[in-house]
Design an enzyme around this catalytic site. Structure first.
Site, PDB file in Angstrom:
ATOM      1  N   LYS A 100       3.961  -1.724   2.871  1.00 38.34           N
ATOM      2  CA  LYS A 100       3.091  -1.432   4.021  1.00 38.34           C
ATOM      3  C   LYS A 100       3.838  -0.552   5.020  1.00 38.34           C
ATOM      4  O   LYS A 100       5.006  -0.831   5.335  1.00 38.34           O
ATOM      5  CB  LYS A 100       2.647  -2.727   4.695  1.00 38.34           C
ATOM      6  CG  LYS A 100       1.635  -3.499   3.861  1.00 38.34           C
ATOM      7  CD  LYS A 100       0.996  -4.642   4.622  1.00 38.34           C
ATOM      8  CE  LYS A 100      -0.133  -5.270   3.825  1.00 38.34           C
ATOM      9  NZ  LYS A 100       0.249  -5.712   2.461  1.00 38.34           N
ATOM     10  N   ASP A 134      -0.030   0.091   0.527  1.00 36.30           N
ATOM     11  CA  ASP A 134      -1.246  -0.680   0.802  1.00 36.30           C
ATOM     12  C   ASP A 134      -1.969  -0.063   1.997  1.00 36.30           C
ATOM     13  O   ASP A 134      -1.337   0.517   2.877  1.00 36.30           O
ATOM     14  CB  ASP A 134      -0.895  -2.131   1.162  1.00 36.30           C
ATOM     15  CG  ASP A 134      -0.513  -2.971  -0.048  1.00 36.30           C
ATOM     16  OD1 ASP A 134      -0.812  -2.576  -1.185  1.00 36.30           O
ATOM     17  OD2 ASP A 134       0.081  -4.044   0.163  1.00 36.30           O
ATOM     18  N   MET A 135      -3.291  -0.221   2.055  1.00 39.74           N
ATOM     19  CA  MET A 135      -4.017   0.277   3.224  1.00 39.74           C
ATOM     20  C   MET A 135      -4.258  -0.878   4.197  1.00 39.74           C
ATOM     21  O   MET A 135      -4.726  -1.937   3.804  1.00 39.74           O
ATOM     22  CB  MET A 135      -5.348   0.911   2.812  1.00 39.74           C
ATOM     23  CG  MET A 135      -6.036   1.637   3.941  1.00 39.74           C
ATOM     24  SD  MET A 135      -5.025   2.935   4.710  1.00 39.74           S
ATOM     25  CE  MET A 135      -5.266   4.301   3.585  1.00 39.74           C
ATOM     26  N   ARG A 184      -5.713   3.210  -5.423  1.00 42.82           N
ATOM     27  CA  ARG A 184      -6.294   1.896  -5.730  1.00 42.82           C
ATOM     28  C   ARG A 184      -7.551   1.771  -4.873  1.00 42.82           C
ATOM     29  O   ARG A 184      -7.483   1.967  -3.655  1.00 42.82           O
ATOM     30  CB  ARG A 184      -5.309   0.787  -5.355  1.00 42.82           C
ATOM     31  CG  ARG A 184      -5.916  -0.619  -5.472  1.00 42.82           C
ATOM     32  CD  ARG A 184      -5.114  -1.665  -4.685  1.00 42.82           C
ATOM     33  NE  ARG A 184      -3.773  -1.843  -5.149  1.00 42.82           N
ATOM     34  CZ  ARG A 184      -2.765  -2.207  -4.348  1.00 42.82           C
ATOM     35  NH1 ARG A 184      -2.953  -2.397  -3.056  1.00 42.82           N
ATOM     36  NH2 ARG A 184      -1.558  -2.367  -4.846  1.00 42.82           N
ATOM     37  N   LYS A 201     -22.500  -6.145   2.651  1.00 43.42           N
ATOM     38  CA  LYS A 201     -21.809  -6.256   1.358  1.00 43.42           C
ATOM     39  C   LYS A 201     -22.431  -5.328   0.307  1.00 43.42           C
ATOM     40  O   LYS A 201     -21.718  -4.690  -0.468  1.00 43.42           O
ATOM     41  CB  LYS A 201     -21.836  -7.724   0.894  1.00 43.42           C
ATOM     42  CG  LYS A 201     -21.232  -7.929  -0.486  1.00 43.42           C
ATOM     43  CD  LYS A 201     -21.103  -9.386  -0.859  1.00 43.42           C
ATOM     44  CE  LYS A 201     -20.954  -9.602  -2.355  1.00 43.42           C
ATOM     45  NZ  LYS A 201     -19.894  -8.849  -3.022  1.00 43.42           N
ATOM     46  N   ARG A 289      -7.222 -14.019   2.402  1.00 44.61           N
ATOM     47  CA  ARG A 289      -7.693 -14.611   1.139  1.00 44.61           C
ATOM     48  C   ARG A 289      -8.681 -15.746   1.409  1.00 44.61           C
ATOM     49  O   ARG A 289      -9.662 -15.902   0.705  1.00 44.61           O
ATOM     50  CB  ARG A 289      -6.522 -15.150   0.285  1.00 44.61           C
ATOM     51  CG  ARG A 289      -5.476 -14.147  -0.106  1.00 44.61           C
ATOM     52  CD  ARG A 289      -5.934 -13.022  -0.981  1.00 44.61           C
ATOM     53  NE  ARG A 289      -6.695 -11.941  -0.422  1.00 44.61           N
ATOM     54  CZ  ARG A 289      -6.218 -10.856   0.200  1.00 44.61           C
ATOM     55  NH1 ARG A 289      -4.935 -10.710   0.393  1.00 44.61           N
ATOM     56  NH2 ARG A 289      -7.030  -9.907   0.635  1.00 44.61           N
TER      57      ARG A 289
END
Ligand SMILES: Cc1cc2nc3c(=O)[nH]c(=O)nc-3n(C[C@H](O)[C@H](O)[C@H](O)COP(=O)(O)OP(=O)(O)OC[C@H]3O[C@@H](n4cnc5c(N)ncnc54)[C@H](O)[C@@H]3O)c2cc1C
Length: 307
Positions: A100, A134-135, A184, A201, A289
């Site tokens: 990151k 990573d974003m 990605r 969504k 998560r």
């Protein structure tokens, strides 16, 4: 982003909640499900287990939003140790690293952060290791992409992540294809202002499929990172209909999530990579998560009430 998800992310950001989660042993089992351990040695054990299953790995040393120079230096020293550990592994060809930019010091001094990132790339290039950036939240999107564009001229062993919930991401997909850098594609895990997102969504999923198709047709070995079975099925049919070879891309999933799907895709002959996080700065990753699946939260609440 759904209401439930936003509530979990907002609640988790409160300091007393963070203290409770960090101290309570009730959360340890759930934390262990998503995080390989505190140390690089533990992460390498998990990485080698995953590689033994025939899957690939990306190692992530947890930490973000670093505001102190010594912490950024320590994180980059750890990145370099990870690269050394990968080079020494019998599964070195199957393992790469995700980093990151805020952990390299982007919030402290962008050009110093770029130097730190370049040092990691320089070391990784020596052992042919790929380094994925990573974003993070949308405040960092443009800075991340422009840094990748600059650095890619000198280091081809790097690429980044694009999030389908952001309106700008179709343009960014084109930018990365033009550059030739690996992407990605993910849905996106941060709490973002509505004005920047494509909407609910359904809209995020629609843009995800669109970006994935463009990347699989025109991109450089894209990573299709999702646990969404409907999307995976739709993309598998599209890939078959359009004659896209399985070697041209890989699926990616997170450690601890849908191991059954990871193994079944591998058994069908696809490349599959598992993202393995480790380190003691697990809190922000862990809360993202939990927010992705409110059922994870119910599991914890039930444990609290049973006590
Ligand atoms: C390899 C990888 C790298 C990533 N890197 C980034 C990044 O750099 N930046 C970023 O913003 N985001 C990143 N993400 C996170 C991503 O943005 C999503 O938040 C996350 O993948 C959940 O979205 P989904 O595509 O699985 O779909 P969802 O619609 O969220 O989930 C689909 C189904 O997957 C399962 N599932 C999803 N999440 C969980 C969970 N936490 N626990 C249990 N089951 C779950 C459930 O069955 C759910 O119904 C990454 C994800 C992966 C897989």
């Amino acid at each position: 982003m759904s209401f439930g998800r936003a509530i979990i992310l907002k609640t988790a950001a409160l300091k007393p909640v963070e203290r409770l989660v960090r101290r309570s042993f009730l959360f340890r089992g759930v934390v262990k499900r998503f995080i390989a351990g505190d140390t690089l040695a533990e992460a390498m054990i998990s990485a080698e287990e995953v590689a033994e299953r025939g899957l690939k790995v990306s190692l992530d040393f947890l930490g973000e939003s670093t505001t102190k120079r010594d912490e950024a230096e320590q994180a980059c020293a750890m990145y370099r140790q990870i690269v050394e550990a990968i080079a020494a592994s019998p599964h070195r060809d199957a393992i790469n690293i995700s980093i990151k930019l805020t952990q390299c010091g982007l919030d402290i001094d962008p050009s110093w952060a770029e130097d730190n990132y370049r040092q990691v790339l320089w070391q990784a290039a020596g052992s042919n290791t790929f380094v994925r950036v990573d974003m993070e939240a949308s405040d960092y999107t443009e800075r991340t992409i422009t840094m990748i564009e600059r650095v890619f001229a000198d280091f081809k062993n790097t690429g980044t992540v694009l999030q389908s919930y952001l309106k700008r991401s179709l343009d960014d997909t084109r930018r990365m294809i033009k550059l030739g850098a690996r992407v990605r594609v993910v849905k996106g895990a941060y709490l973002e202002p509505e004005s920047l997102t494509v909407g609910d969504k359904e809209a995020t999923d629609r843009q995800y499929i669109e970006m994935a198709k463009i990347l699989m047709a025109e991109g450089n070995y894209p990573a299709i990172a999702t646990h969404d079975e409907k999307i995976i099925l739709a993309l598998k049919s599209w890939v078959n209909e359009n004659g896209i070879e399985k070697e041209r891309f890989e699926w990616q999933m997170l450690y601890g999530i849908r191991r059954d799907l990871q193994d079944s895709l591998h058994a069908e002959g696809y490349n599959v990579r598992v993202y393995i996080p480790f380190g003691d700065s697990w809190y922000p990753y862990f809360t993202r998560r939990l927010a992705e699946r409110p059922a994870n939260m119910w599991f914890i609440l039930k444990a609290l009430f049973r006590k």
